[in-house]
Design an enzyme around this catalytic site. Structure first.
Site, short mmCIF file in Angstrom:
data_model
loop_
_atom_site.label_atom_id
_atom_site.label_comp_id
_atom_site.label_asym_id
_atom_site.label_seq_id
_atom_site.Cartn_x
_atom_site.Cartn_y
_atom_site.Cartn_z
N GLY A 47 0.86 -1.20 0.00
CA GLY A 47 0.00 0.00 0.00
C GLY A 47 0.89 1.24 0.00
N GLY A 51 -1.11 8.18 0.79
CA GLY A 51 -1.42 8.22 2.22
C GLY A 51 -0.27 7.81 3.14
N PHE A 52 -0.62 7.03 4.16
CA PHE A 52 0.37 6.65 5.18
C PHE A 52 1.43 5.69 4.61
CE2 PHE A 52 -3.06 7.85 8.23
CZ PHE A 52 -2.33 8.79 8.94
N ASP A 110 -2.71 -6.72 -7.37
CA ASP A 110 -3.58 -6.95 -6.22
C ASP A 110 -2.83 -7.64 -5.08
OD1 ASP A 110 -5.60 -7.47 -4.48
OD2 ASP A 110 -6.59 -8.99 -5.72
N ALA A 139 -5.67 0.16 2.08
CA ALA A 139 -7.05 0.60 2.32
C ALA A 139 -7.80 0.30 1.04
CB ALA A 139 -7.10 2.08 2.65
N TYR A 224 -7.08 3.09 13.62
CA TYR A 224 -7.64 4.38 14.03
C TYR A 224 -8.63 4.15 15.16
CZ TYR A 224 -9.83 8.94 13.90
OH TYR A 224 -10.30 10.18 14.26
N TYR A 234 -17.52 4.68 13.22
CA TYR A 234 -16.14 4.21 13.03
C TYR A 234 -15.78 3.09 14.02
CZ TYR A 234 -11.53 3.83 11.19
OH TYR A 234 -10.40 3.29 10.59
N LYS A 243 -10.80 -3.20 12.56
CA LYS A 243 -9.60 -2.70 13.25
C LYS A 243 -9.33 -3.53 14.52
CE LYS A 243 -8.33 0.48 10.37
NZ LYS A 243 -7.23 0.12 9.45
N LEU A 272 -6.74 11.84 8.99
CA LEU A 272 -6.20 12.71 7.95
C LEU A 272 -7.01 12.56 6.67
CD1 LEU A 272 -2.38 12.25 8.39
CD2 LEU A 272 -3.67 14.35 8.64
P1 NAI Z 1 -4.92 5.35 0.98
O1 NAI Z 1 -6.20 5.16 0.27
O2 NAI Z 1 -4.22 6.65 0.85
O3 NAI Z 1 -3.85 4.21 0.52
C1 NAI Z 1 -4.20 2.91 0.25
C2 NAI Z 1 -3.06 2.16 -0.43
O4 NAI Z 1 -3.49 0.80 -0.62
C3 NAI Z 1 -2.67 2.68 -1.82
O5 NAI Z 1 -1.27 2.54 -1.98
C4 NAI Z 1 -3.38 1.70 -2.77
O6 NAI Z 1 -2.77 1.55 -4.05
C5 NAI Z 1 -3.24 0.42 -1.96
N1 NAI Z 1 -4.19 -0.63 -2.34
C6 NAI Z 1 -5.55 -0.61 -2.23
N2 NAI Z 1 -6.06 -1.79 -2.66
C7 NAI Z 1 -5.00 -2.57 -3.03
C8 NAI Z 1 -4.87 -3.88 -3.53
N3 NAI Z 1 -5.91 -4.67 -3.74
N4 NAI Z 1 -3.62 -4.33 -3.81
C9 NAI Z 1 -2.52 -3.54 -3.63
N5 NAI Z 1 -2.60 -2.29 -3.13
C10 NAI Z 1 -3.82 -1.82 -2.83
O7 NAI Z 1 -5.20 4.97 2.50
P2 NAI Z 1 -4.68 5.49 3.90
O8 NAI Z 1 -5.67 6.44 4.47
O9 NAI Z 1 -3.24 5.85 3.87
O10 NAI Z 1 -4.86 4.15 4.76
C11 NAI Z 1 -3.82 3.23 5.04
C12 NAI Z 1 -4.11 2.58 6.39
O11 NAI Z 1 -4.09 3.61 7.41
C13 NAI Z 1 -5.50 1.93 6.47
O12 NAI Z 1 -5.40 0.76 7.25
C14 NAI Z 1 -6.32 2.97 7.22
O13 NAI Z 1 -7.42 2.43 7.89
C15 NAI Z 1 -5.27 3.50 8.19
N6 NAI Z 1 -5.58 4.79 8.81
C16 NAI Z 1 -6.04 5.85 8.07
C17 NAI Z 1 -6.37 7.05 8.70
C18 NAI Z 1 -6.89 8.22 7.91
O14 NAI Z 1 -7.42 9.14 8.54
N7 NAI Z 1 -6.71 8.26 6.63
C19 NAI Z 1 -6.23 7.22 10.17
C20 NAI Z 1 -5.63 6.08 10.83
C21 NAI Z 1 -5.36 4.90 10.16
#
Ligand code: NAI
Length: 397
Positions: A47, A51-52, A110, A139, A224, A234, A243, A272
């Protein structure tokens, strides 16, 4: 072509390569100004493109000179149609890593499938030998379980009873009431199947079996919690169950890593604006109030600030990683401060369409949302003719 934002609900159909480049440069510069971390050397980020996860890749590469393999699922460009933003982010991450002489390769596939795990392991064996940090930052709204072939779709719903509260359409600034019906048992099972810890554990099982994890290897996934306000939708909703499962899986994985003296962690991160979080009702209103309060107190952070602090002050701190009573890393500590939460809760009661522009940081929300897609960056000429058809170096087919 001239690339403009084309919004559809909580996604944008276009993305701007030059803005993505600026996003990568800004994050790298942030890490450089903060300085080096005694961190990991060979890192797998699942991932890694937005994002993160992207911030974890940048912090590893530019904060501790780590070789990184990134796995993500992004849409490449087609002539006349832009790629998804994570594609361009990865193109420019790769370019910057190459310039700095830092190894980086990527797999666009994937992550839930066995094939992608095998391809990643083959690449680790061929190029890096062993991995000392695995970041799990997926995510996704859907997952096909490779064992059963079943397609699971996650749901963002309350459990037990209907949930009604305020939300904001961040494009128009209109505050309205949203009402969400409770989930079914199937919704819970599906959401846990997509966003729980099963796939994380499958990755670690596969990496262990292939003997590509180093002595003292760490793995981390992101969770989260958030405030009372968002609990029904949530933490006490379907996604919260996922979670809970992810957090419980960390203990199972730690047991499996025992022979390597390894450890699995969950870090609870700050709310975020990312593509994942903007899809959750109520969260955008909470985030716009939170941003206002945290910015006023000088404690606002974005993904890169959060992840740099996570690596520097938690994961790679001298001595043992500080954990809460449930064994989790807390980098949401500033978001959850009592003074911050009390102020957000008071603003929440007052927020209306008319008052939100003043009470909340709706513009900050919108700017961050635009930035996700490469729009709204200073120094980018958005009126200029821009090449959209960019291929990625370091991509392993
Ligand atoms: P994001 O949407 O920015 O990033 C998701 C990543 O997953 C991307 O790199 C995407 O290409 C990849 N991805 C999605 N489906 C895929 C698949 N089938 N195969 C390969 N790659 C795949 O998400 P974000 O917000 O950075 O979330 C990452 C983690 O952080 C999640 O577990 C989320 O719950 C957690 N989180 C997010 C918060 C927020 O406020 N955004 C707060 C705290 C935790």
């Amino acid at each position: 072509m001239i690339i403009e934002p084309r919004m559809r609900g909580f996604i944008c159909l276009t993305s701007h390569p030059k803005g993505s480049e600026q996003n990568i440069i800004n994050q790298i510069n942030y890490v450089k100004t903060k300085g080096k971390i005694e961190g990991p050397k060979n890192v797998l980020v699942i991932g890694a493109s937005t994002g993160f996860g992207l911030a974890s890749r940048i912090t590893s590469a530019f904060g501790s000179d780590a070789a990184t393999i990134g796995v993500f699922f992004e849409k490449p460009p087609q002539k006349g149609r832009t790629a998804s933003p994570g594609w361009y982010n990865s193109v420019f991450f790769q370019e910057q890593a190459e310039k700095a002489g830092i190894y980086a390769k990527s797999i666009n596939a994937d992550a839930f499938s066995f094939e992608t795990k095998k391809k990643t392991i083959d690449l680790i064996k061929a190029d890096l030998g062993k991995i000392d940090l695995v970041v799990y930052s997926l995510a996704s709204p859907v997952r096909t379980n490779p064992r059963t072939g079943e397609l699971h779709r996650s749901a963002l719903k309350p459990i037990g009873s209907n949930f009604t509260d305020k939300t904001v359409d961040f494009h128009t600034g209109i505050v309205s009431t949203v009402s969400i019906d409770p989930c079914t048992d199937e919704d819970i099972e599906n959401t846990v199947a997509v966003m729980g810890g099963e796939d994380w554990e499958m990755w670690i099982d596969a990496l262990l079996e292939a003997d590509v994890l180093a002595e003292n290897a760490k793995t981390i996934a992101y969770s989260y919690i958030g405030p009372k306000l968002t609990e029904p939708v949530y933490r006490k909703g379907t996604i919260g169950k996922a979670k809970d499962h992810l957090e419980a899986t960390a203990f199972e994985i730690t047991k499996k890593l025992n022979s390597l003296n390894g450890n699995a962690f969950v870090s609870v991160n700050k709310a975020l604006v990312t593509q994942a979080s903007s899809a959750i009702p109520v969260i955008p209103l909470y985030i716009s109030l939170l941003y206002k309060v945290m910015k006023a107190k000088g404690i606002h952070e974005g993904c890169i600030e959060q992840i740099y602090r996570l690596f520097d002050e938690r994961l790679y701190v001298n001595g043992s990683t500080p954990l809460d009573e449930n064994g989790r890393i807390r980098i949401d500590d500033w978001e959850m401060r009592t003074d911050v939460q009390e102020e957000v809760a008071a603003l929440w009661l007052k927020a209306t369409t008319e008052s939100l522009p003043e009470l909340g940081d709706l513009n900050g929300y919108k700017d961050d949302f635009l930035n996700l897609f490469g729009f709204g960056f200073d120094g980018v000429d958005y009126a200029a003719d821009t090449e959209e058809d960019l291929m990625m170096n370091g991509l392993v087919e």
